[in-house]
Design a protein around this motif. Structure first.
Motif, PDB file in Angstrom:
ATOM      1  N   GLU A 256      32.318   8.042 -97.417  1.00  0.00           N
ATOM      2  CA  GLU A 256      31.149   8.397 -96.613  1.00  0.00           C
ATOM      3  C   GLU A 256      30.971   7.418 -95.446  1.00  0.00           C
ATOM      4  OE1 GLU A 256      28.041  10.497 -99.613  1.00  0.00           O
ATOM      5  OE2 GLU A 256      28.525   8.392 -99.991  1.00  0.00           O
ATOM      6  N   LYS A 257      31.231   6.138 -95.685  1.00  0.00           N
ATOM      7  CA  LYS A 257      31.140   5.162 -94.603  1.00  0.00           C
ATOM      8  C   LYS A 257      32.173   5.462 -93.524  1.00  0.00           C
ATOM      9  CE  LYS A 257      29.274   1.248 -97.139  1.00  0.00           C
ATOM     10  NZ  LYS A 257      29.513  -0.109 -97.639  1.00  0.00           N
ATOM     11  N   LEU A 258      33.392   5.767 -93.941  1.00  0.00           N
ATOM     12  CA  LEU A 258      34.452   6.056 -92.970  1.00  0.00           C
ATOM     13  C   LEU A 258      34.171   7.330 -92.194  1.00  0.00           C
ATOM     14  CD1 LEU A 258      37.597   5.051 -95.035  1.00  0.00           C
ATOM     15  CD2 LEU A 258      36.582   3.820 -93.108  1.00  0.00           C
ATOM     16  N   SER A 259      33.532   8.313 -92.816  1.00  0.00           N
ATOM     17  CA  SER A 259      33.246   9.561 -92.103  1.00  0.00           C
ATOM     18  C   SER A 259      32.146   9.379 -91.066  1.00  0.00           C
ATOM     19  CB  SER A 259      32.889  10.684 -93.075  1.00  0.00           C
ATOM     20  OG  SER A 259      31.667  10.405 -93.711  1.00  0.00           O
ATOM     21  N   PHE A 260      31.359   8.320 -91.182  1.00  0.00           N
ATOM     22  CA  PHE A 260      30.338   8.021 -90.184  1.00  0.00           C
ATOM     23  C   PHE A 260      30.979   7.622 -88.849  1.00  0.00           C
ATOM     24  CE2 PHE A 260      27.748   4.586 -88.228  1.00  0.00           C
ATOM     25  CZ  PHE A 260      26.691   5.358 -87.789  1.00  0.00           C
ATOM     26  N   ILE A 261      32.160   7.008 -88.918  1.00  0.00           N
ATOM     27  CA  ILE A 261      32.854   6.551 -87.717  1.00  0.00           C
ATOM     28  C   ILE A 261      33.573   7.740 -87.087  1.00  0.00           C
ATOM     29  CG2 ILE A 261      34.657   5.011 -86.839  1.00  0.00           C
ATOM     30  CD1 ILE A 261      33.982   3.187 -89.260  1.00  0.00           C
ATOM     31  N   SER A 262      33.376   7.925 -85.779  1.00  0.00           N
ATOM     32  CA  SER A 262      33.990   9.057 -85.090  1.00  0.00           C
ATOM     33  C   SER A 262      34.772   8.577 -83.869  1.00  0.00           C
ATOM     34  CB  SER A 262      32.918  10.065 -84.676  1.00  0.00           C
ATOM     35  OG  SER A 262      32.015   9.469 -83.764  1.00  0.00           O
ATOM     36  N   GLY A 263      35.636   9.440 -83.371  1.00  0.00           N
ATOM     37  CA  GLY A 263      36.503   9.102 -82.249  1.00  0.00           C
ATOM     38  C   GLY A 263      35.775   8.823 -80.949  1.00  0.00           C
ATOM     39  N   ASP A 264      34.532   9.278 -80.833  1.00  0.00           N
ATOM     40  CA  ASP A 264      33.788   9.051 -79.594  1.00  0.00           C
ATOM     41  C   ASP A 264      32.945   7.773 -79.657  1.00  0.00           C
ATOM     42  OD1 ASP A 264      31.840   9.896 -81.364  1.00  0.00           O
ATOM     43  OD2 ASP A 264      30.807  11.156 -79.904  1.00  0.00           O
ATOM     44  N   MET A 265      33.296   6.885 -80.596  1.00  0.00           N
ATOM     45  CA  MET A 265      32.510   5.684 -80.833  1.00  0.00           C
ATOM     46  C   MET A 265      33.201   4.444 -80.274  1.00  0.00           C
ATOM     47  SD  MET A 265      31.063   4.555 -84.557  1.00  0.00           S
ATOM     48  CE  MET A 265      29.862   5.872 -84.642  1.00  0.00           C
ATOM     49  N   LEU A 266      32.429   3.625 -79.581  1.00  0.00           N
ATOM     50  CA  LEU A 266      32.866   2.298 -79.156  1.00  0.00           C
ATOM     51  C   LEU A 266      32.414   1.342 -80.248  1.00  0.00           C
ATOM     52  CD1 LEU A 266      33.939   0.344 -76.910  1.00  0.00           C
ATOM     53  CD2 LEU A 266      31.548   0.109 -76.223  1.00  0.00           C
ATOM     54  N   ILE A 267      33.318   0.515 -80.723  1.00  0.00           N
ATOM     55  CA  ILE A 267      32.988  -0.433 -81.775  1.00  0.00           C
ATOM     56  C   ILE A 267      32.959  -1.829 -81.173  1.00  0.00           C
ATOM     57  CG2 ILE A 267      33.670  -1.413 -83.983  1.00  0.00           C
ATOM     58  CD1 ILE A 267      35.072   1.312 -84.522  1.00  0.00           C
ATOM     59  N   LEU A 268      31.835  -2.494 -81.349  1.00  0.00           N
ATOM     60  CA  LEU A 268      31.673  -3.861 -80.879  1.00  0.00           C
ATOM     61  C   LEU A 268      31.763  -4.794 -82.074  1.00  0.00           C
ATOM     62  CD1 LEU A 268      28.559  -3.391 -78.564  1.00  0.00           C
ATOM     63  CD2 LEU A 268      30.971  -3.407 -77.896  1.00  0.00           C
ATOM     64  N   GLY A 269      32.529  -5.844 -81.922  1.00  0.00           N
ATOM     65  CA  GLY A 269      32.608  -6.878 -82.945  1.00  0.00           C
ATOM     66  C   GLY A 269      32.017  -8.148 -82.375  1.00  0.00           C
ATOM     67  N   CYS A 270      31.138  -8.775 -83.127  1.00  0.00           N
ATOM     68  CA  CYS A 270      30.440  -9.945 -82.605  1.00  0.00           C
ATOM     69  C   CYS A 270      30.645 -11.153 -83.502  1.00  0.00           C
ATOM     70  CB  CYS A 270      28.942  -9.639 -82.495  1.00  0.00           C
ATOM     71  SG  CYS A 270      28.017 -10.962 -81.693  1.00  0.00           S
TER      72      CYS A 270
END
Length: 131
Positions: free
Chosen positions: A24-38
């Motif tokens: 379920e966590k992985l399905s929340f992430i989609s291809g149109d998402m920018l991921i920021l790591g801080c």
């Protein structure tokens, strides 16, 4: 227009019956998402931007102050990257170590950027794997 359409969520807000399972966590992430790591610091934070495949979309690390002006600067930086790479969502992942991340997470959520906490052990393992 993109700035106004950003909506934020946290894992806690999205949880059903207490916890998400891994799928379920992985399905929340989609291809149109920018991921920021801080990388969170007491006075200065450092941000990187990647896509869902792990490709770096930022040319370098973006340092910013741990205050509202710094948060606004990093949001504008992220919105530019979103526009350049045709993304429509932003998610910030950070290690919840210490308490310096509280203000950043609260500000980001209130300004349309989803925030997830990353287990420090997982970050350590990733660093060792990439060696």
């Amino acid at each position: 227009m993109l700035r106004e359409s950003l909506t934020a969520s946290t894992w806690r807000e999205l949880e059903n019956k207490g916890k998400f399972d891994k799928n379920e966590k992985l399905s929340f992430i989609s291809g149109d998402m920018l991921i920021l790591g801080c990388d969170v610091g007491s006075e200065t934070h450092y941000m990187r931007a990647i896509d869902t495949l792990g490709r770096e979309l930022s040319k370098s690390v973006f340092p910013f102050n741990n205050d509202s002006e710094g948060f606004q600067n990093v949001r504008e930086w992220a919105v530019k990257i979103v526009a350049e790479h045709n993304k429509s969502q932003i998610m910030l992942g950070l290690e919840p170590t210490g308490y310096y991340w509280f203000c950043l997470a609260t500000w980001m959520i209130s300004n349309g950027i989803s925030v997830v906490q990353v287990n420090p052990y997982a970050v350590k393992q990733t660093k060792e794997d990439e060696g």
